[in-house]
Structure formats: structure tokens, C-alpha cells
Design a protein around this motif. Structure first.
Motif, PDB file in Angstrom:
ATOM      1  N   GLY A  12       0.917  -1.085  -0.124  1.00  0.00           N
ATOM      2  CA  GLY A  12      -0.156   0.117   0.095  1.00  0.00           C
ATOM      3  C   GLY A  12       0.597   1.259   0.031  1.00  0.00           C
ATOM      4  O   GLY A  12       0.456   2.154  -0.526  1.00  0.00           O
ATOM      5  N   GLY A  45      -1.089   2.819  -8.432  1.00  0.00           N
ATOM      6  CA  GLY A  45      -2.331   1.969  -8.538  1.00  0.00           C
ATOM      7  C   GLY A  45      -2.042   0.673  -8.846  1.00  0.00           C
ATOM      8  O   GLY A  45      -1.006   0.051  -8.398  1.00  0.00           O
ATOM      9  N   SER A  78       1.311  -2.133  -8.267  1.00  0.00           N
ATOM     10  CA  SER A  78       1.093  -2.932  -6.891  1.00  0.00           C
ATOM     11  C   SER A  78       1.559  -4.279  -7.216  1.00  0.00           C
ATOM     12  O   SER A  78       1.821  -5.116  -6.199  1.00  0.00           O
ATOM     13  CB  SER A  78      -0.191  -2.577  -6.239  1.00  0.00           C
ATOM     14  N   PRO A  99     -10.537  -2.613  -7.432  1.00  0.00           N
ATOM     15  CA  PRO A  99      -9.279  -2.224  -7.526  1.00  0.00           C
ATOM     16  C   PRO A  99      -8.536  -3.760  -7.392  1.00  0.00           C
ATOM     17  O   PRO A  99      -8.842  -4.784  -6.465  1.00  0.00           O
ATOM     18  CB  PRO A  99      -8.634  -1.383  -6.436  1.00  0.00           C
ATOM     19  N   THR A 139      -6.647  -4.856  -3.746  1.00  0.00           N
ATOM     20  CA  THR A 139      -7.594  -5.031  -2.587  1.00  0.00           C
ATOM     21  C   THR A 139      -8.242  -6.579  -2.831  1.00  0.00           C
ATOM     22  O   THR A 139      -8.287  -7.126  -1.967  1.00  0.00           O
ATOM     23  CB  THR A 139      -8.848  -4.012  -2.572  1.00  0.00           C
ATOM     24  N   VAL A 146      -6.849  -6.537   3.872  1.00  0.00           N
ATOM     25  CA  VAL A 146      -7.459  -5.303   2.935  1.00  0.00           C
ATOM     26  C   VAL A 146      -7.120  -3.936   3.687  1.00  0.00           C
ATOM     27  O   VAL A 146      -6.742  -2.977   2.938  1.00  0.00           O
ATOM     28  CB  VAL A 146      -8.765  -5.536   2.632  1.00  0.00           C
ATOM     29  N   LEU A 147      -7.284  -3.859   5.057  1.00  0.00           N
ATOM     30  CA  LEU A 147      -6.933  -2.697   5.857  1.00  0.00           C
ATOM     31  C   LEU A 147      -5.584  -2.344   5.674  1.00  0.00           C
ATOM     32  O   LEU A 147      -5.239  -1.106   5.534  1.00  0.00           O
ATOM     33  CB  LEU A 147      -7.368  -2.884   7.050  1.00  0.00           C
ATOM     34  N   VAL A 186      -3.657  -2.670   3.097  1.00  0.00           N
ATOM     35  CA  VAL A 186      -3.337  -2.049   1.599  1.00  0.00           C
ATOM     36  C   VAL A 186      -4.012  -0.881   1.290  1.00  0.00           C
ATOM     37  O   VAL A 186      -3.538  -0.084   0.622  1.00  0.00           O
ATOM     38  CB  VAL A 186      -3.496  -3.302   0.583  1.00  0.00           C
ATOM     39  N   ILE A 187      -4.991  -0.551   2.038  1.00  0.00           N
ATOM     40  CA  ILE A 187      -5.801   0.542   1.877  1.00  0.00           C
ATOM     41  C   ILE A 187      -5.541   1.604   2.801  1.00  0.00           C
ATOM     42  O   ILE A 187      -5.681   2.872   2.275  1.00  0.00           O
ATOM     43  CB  ILE A 187      -7.387   0.292   1.535  1.00  0.00           C
ATOM     44  N   PHE A 188      -4.954   1.395   3.890  1.00  0.00           N
ATOM     45  CA  PHE A 188      -4.865   2.511   4.918  1.00  0.00           C
ATOM     46  C   PHE A 188      -3.763   3.540   4.450  1.00  0.00           C
ATOM     47  O   PHE A 188      -4.017   4.629   4.749  1.00  0.00           O
ATOM     48  CB  PHE A 188      -4.481   1.712   6.300  1.00  0.00           C
ATOM     49  N   THR A 231      -2.724   4.507   1.505  1.00  0.00           N
ATOM     50  CA  THR A 231      -3.315   5.306   0.283  1.00  0.00           C
ATOM     51  C   THR A 231      -4.643   6.227   1.002  1.00  0.00           C
ATOM     52  O   THR A 231      -4.292   7.455   0.647  1.00  0.00           O
ATOM     53  CB  THR A 231      -4.275   4.387  -0.566  1.00  0.00           C
ATOM     54  N   ILE A 232      -5.130   5.869   1.821  1.00  0.00           N
ATOM     55  CA  ILE A 232      -6.431   6.832   2.557  1.00  0.00           C
ATOM     56  C   ILE A 232      -5.426   7.763   3.213  1.00  0.00           C
ATOM     57  O   ILE A 232      -5.873   9.149   3.167  1.00  0.00           O
ATOM     58  CB  ILE A 232      -7.006   6.032   3.328  1.00  0.00           C
TER      59      ILE A 232
END
Length: 203
Positions: free
Chosen positions: A30, A36, A40, A73, A76, A96-97, A99-101, A103-104
Motif C-alpha cells: 500500500g 495504483g 502494486s 481495484p 484489494t 485489506v485494511l 493495503v488501503i490504509f 493510500t487513504i
């Protein structure tokens, strides 16, 4: 009773270790997956295949092919599947958390500060410098898949199929998902015909 407690404690410790490895692996994806999904994929391959051996090259190729036919995506989707495979539902949520944390968090920070740095040359230079790195990572992964296909199907068939797919994607503009689904259906039909032929030859 004491043995059962020790086994339970050991199992809990192993699960905790797996959860930590899952989080670290996909957190790195992430935070470093610049650009993107395409950027990844090589990082995910490095973590789940080369470093932790959660899946092998063949399984990763299958997961990637199926993931590309589904909406959302790719990072995820891969994180969710690998996390679930390694450690069940909790592993899926964890991966999942993870890999997205990044980015957010970075999106919030960057958007808040974008107006003050967007005109600096070093910002544009940083973007331009990272693109070749992503390109090389994708080229290496592409060659690995191409080599695997060549060994599995034969080099001539691989080159012909790759050329046809390149024409369909770039010149005709066919969606990659349509091509992948068509190839999967073709493989299943071919396999079914082969099984029937074997049954017919059997005494």
C-alpha cells in the motif's frame, strides 16, 4: 489438559505471527504501490510468492487473471484473497485494511497540502522519476509470466497468442476482462472435450 493449553497457546502465537506478516506485507504494498494496480502487482508478487511463499507462481497467475475479470481495484482483491487463504476472515480484513490504509492516509495529507507544493519543480520531478521504476517492475513481472507460458504451452503458441491478444487490446480495443473470460471458457471447454475423449477411449 496442559498439553492442550500449550497447543492452543502455540496456535494462537502462530496466528498472531501470520496476522503481523499479512499486515506488514500488504502495508508495504500500500505504501510503495505507486501508480495504483499496475504498480502494486509486482510488489504483491514479491511479498506473497517470493518472501512468504503463501502462493506459488502458477497460483498467483490464476488469482491475478480471475481478479482482473472482477470489478474493483486489483490490490484489494488480491489482498482479500491471500489474507483469507492465510488466516481466514480475520486475515482477509487485516490484509485489506493494510493495503488501503496508507493510500487513504496519504491522500488526506497530500490533498491538504497540495495547493502549497503543486507548483514546485521537485514535485513534478519526483513523479517523473518514479514512472521508470514502475515500468521496470512491470516488465520483469511480464517476462516472468511470458516465460512461464512459454514453458507450459510452447514458445511458438505463446508468441502467436500474445500477438493476437496485443492486437485485440491495443488496436481493436477489446476489454481485458472479456479476453480473460473467453480464454477461461475456452480452456474449460477444451478440458471437457479431452475428458470425454479419454472416457470414449477407455474400455
Amino acid at each position: 489438559m496442559l498439553v492442550n493449553n500449550k497447543n492452543a497457546a502455540k496456535e494462537e502465537q502462530n496466528n498472531g505471527k501470520q496476522q503481523l506478516h499479512l499486515f506488514l506485507a500488504f502495508f508495504r504494498v500500500g505504501i510503495l504501490g505507486y501508480g495504483g494496480g499496475p504498480g502494486s502487482i509486482p510488489l504483491i508478487h514479491k511479498e506473497v510468492v517470493d518472501k512468504y511463499n503463501w502462493v506459488n507462481d502458477e497460483e498467483f497467475g490464476d488469482i491475478l487473471a480471475l481478479g482482473n475479470t472482477l470489478p474493483g481495484p486489483i490490490a484489494t482483491k488480491l489482498a482479500g484473497y491471500v489474507g483469507h487463504r492465510v488466516s481466514g476472515l480475520s486475515g482477509m480484513i487485516n490484509a485489506v485494511l493494510a493495503v488501503i490504509f496508507p493510500t487513504i492516509f496519504l491522500m488526506i495529507v497530500l490533498l491538504m497540502s497540495l495547493s502549497s507544493v503543486r507548483e514546485f519543480d521537485w514535485v513534478n520531478g519526483m513523479t517523473a522519476a518514479v514512472i521508470p521504476v514502475v515500468g521496470v517492475m512491470l516488465a520483469v513481472l511480464t517476462w516472468q509470466f511470458f516465460e512461464k507460458a512459454g514453458k507450459g504451452m510452447g514458445w511458438l503458441q505463446t508468441i502467436i497468442m500474445s500477438s493476437i491478444i496485443l492486437i485485440l487490446l491495443e488496436l481493436i480495443g477489446v476489454h481485458p476482462g472479456i479476453i480473460i473470460v473467453s480464454l477461461i471458457v475456452l480452456a474449460l471447454v477444451k478440458r471437457d472435450q479431452g475428458d470425454r475423449a479419454k472416457e470414449g477411449d477407455a474400455p
